[in-house]
Design a protein around this motif. Structure first.
Motif, PDB file in Angstrom:
ATOM      1  N   MET A   1      42.607  45.227  42.979  1.00 13.30           N
ATOM      2  CA  MET A   1      43.964  45.309  43.489  1.00 13.30           C
ATOM      3  C   MET A   1      43.982  44.805  44.925  1.00 13.30           C
ATOM      4  O   MET A   1      43.130  45.173  45.720  1.00 13.30           O
ATOM      5  CB  MET A   1      44.470  46.749  43.435  1.00 13.30           C
ATOM      6  CG  MET A   1      45.904  46.876  43.881  1.00 13.30           C
ATOM      7  SD  MET A   1      46.610  48.523  43.743  1.00 13.30           S
ATOM      8  CE  MET A   1      45.939  49.287  45.193  1.00 13.30           C
ATOM      9  N   PRO A   5      49.733  46.011  47.455  1.00 15.36           N
ATOM     10  CA  PRO A   5      50.245  45.571  46.156  1.00 15.36           C
ATOM     11  C   PRO A   5      51.677  45.064  46.283  1.00 15.36           C
ATOM     12  O   PRO A   5      52.448  45.544  47.110  1.00 15.36           O
ATOM     13  CB  PRO A   5      50.172  46.814  45.288  1.00 15.36           C
ATOM     14  CG  PRO A   5      50.082  47.947  46.225  1.00 15.36           C
ATOM     15  CD  PRO A   5      49.465  47.434  47.487  1.00 15.36           C
ATOM     16  N   TYR A  98      46.727  51.130  41.102  1.00 12.74           N
ATOM     17  CA  TYR A  98      48.103  50.700  40.807  1.00 12.74           C
ATOM     18  C   TYR A  98      49.047  51.881  40.573  1.00 12.74           C
ATOM     19  O   TYR A  98      50.194  51.851  41.011  1.00 12.74           O
ATOM     20  CB  TYR A  98      48.141  49.749  39.615  1.00 12.74           C
ATOM     21  CG  TYR A  98      47.538  48.401  39.925  1.00 12.74           C
ATOM     22  CD1 TYR A  98      48.211  47.497  40.736  1.00 12.74           C
ATOM     23  CD2 TYR A  98      46.287  48.051  39.428  1.00 12.74           C
ATOM     24  CE1 TYR A  98      47.659  46.263  41.037  1.00 12.74           C
ATOM     25  CE2 TYR A  98      45.724  46.821  39.723  1.00 12.74           C
ATOM     26  CZ  TYR A  98      46.417  45.934  40.533  1.00 12.74           C
ATOM     27  OH  TYR A  98      45.865  44.723  40.838  1.00 12.74           O
TER      28      TYR A  98
END
Length: 160
Positions: A1, A5, A98
């Motif tokens: 990631m 993000p 996430y």
């Protein structure tokens, strides 16, 4: 990631993608046979009636998770809150931050909008999610029981 993000708000043309995420979540929960939503219904309620919102979390421009949420209201707080109906991250992207990023984004949206809280339900058997939520400081509402009237019972009650 990536460090930061990326998120994007769902648009009308994302309805098939939203439905796909809903079905993947339902399959994970062993409830796929309960999904009756279709693209037309989702488009009507999310975009025409504006009763819910959807955000996607992206990995290299690809949607890897989503959250569907809407406003509720607390009479005790005297203000709206955000109710998270669904949060789902594709299996191959789990344990990479996430889910936490989505919840942080929703917290940011709630604070930005002046909301008093962010809340959601979690299935009792889903211990990995429960552990994750507890690690973030979320508190279970153990003194409350959810009640629901739906389907033919709802229709019968409305007709009485």
């Amino acid at each position: 990631m990536p460090q930061q993000p990326m998120f994007r708000k769902a648009q009308r043309e994302d309805v098939p993608l939203i439905l796909n995420f809903i079905r993947e979540l339902a399959e994970y929960e062993g409830m796929l046979d309960e999904v009756v939503a279709d693209e037309t219904t989702l488009e009507t309620w999310i975009f025409d009636h504006q009763k819910a919102e959807v955000i996607f979390v992206l990995d290299q421009g690809q949607e890897v998770g989503f959250a569907l949420f809407f406003h509720n209201f607390s009479t005790f707080l005297g203000r709206a809150g955000i109710y998270l109906e669904d949060l789902y991250v594709k299996e191959e992207y789990r344990h990479q931050g996430y889910g936490k990023a989505i919840l942080k984004e929703l917290a940011h949206i709630a604070v930005e909008r002046g909301c008093g809280r962010l809340e959601w339900w979690c299935l009792d058997w889903n211990q990995p999610s429960i552990d994750f939520y507890l690690s973030l400081g979320a508190q279970p509402m153990s003194d409350w029981t959810v009640y629901r009237i739906s389907g033919s019972t709802l229709k019968s009650m409305a007709e009485e």
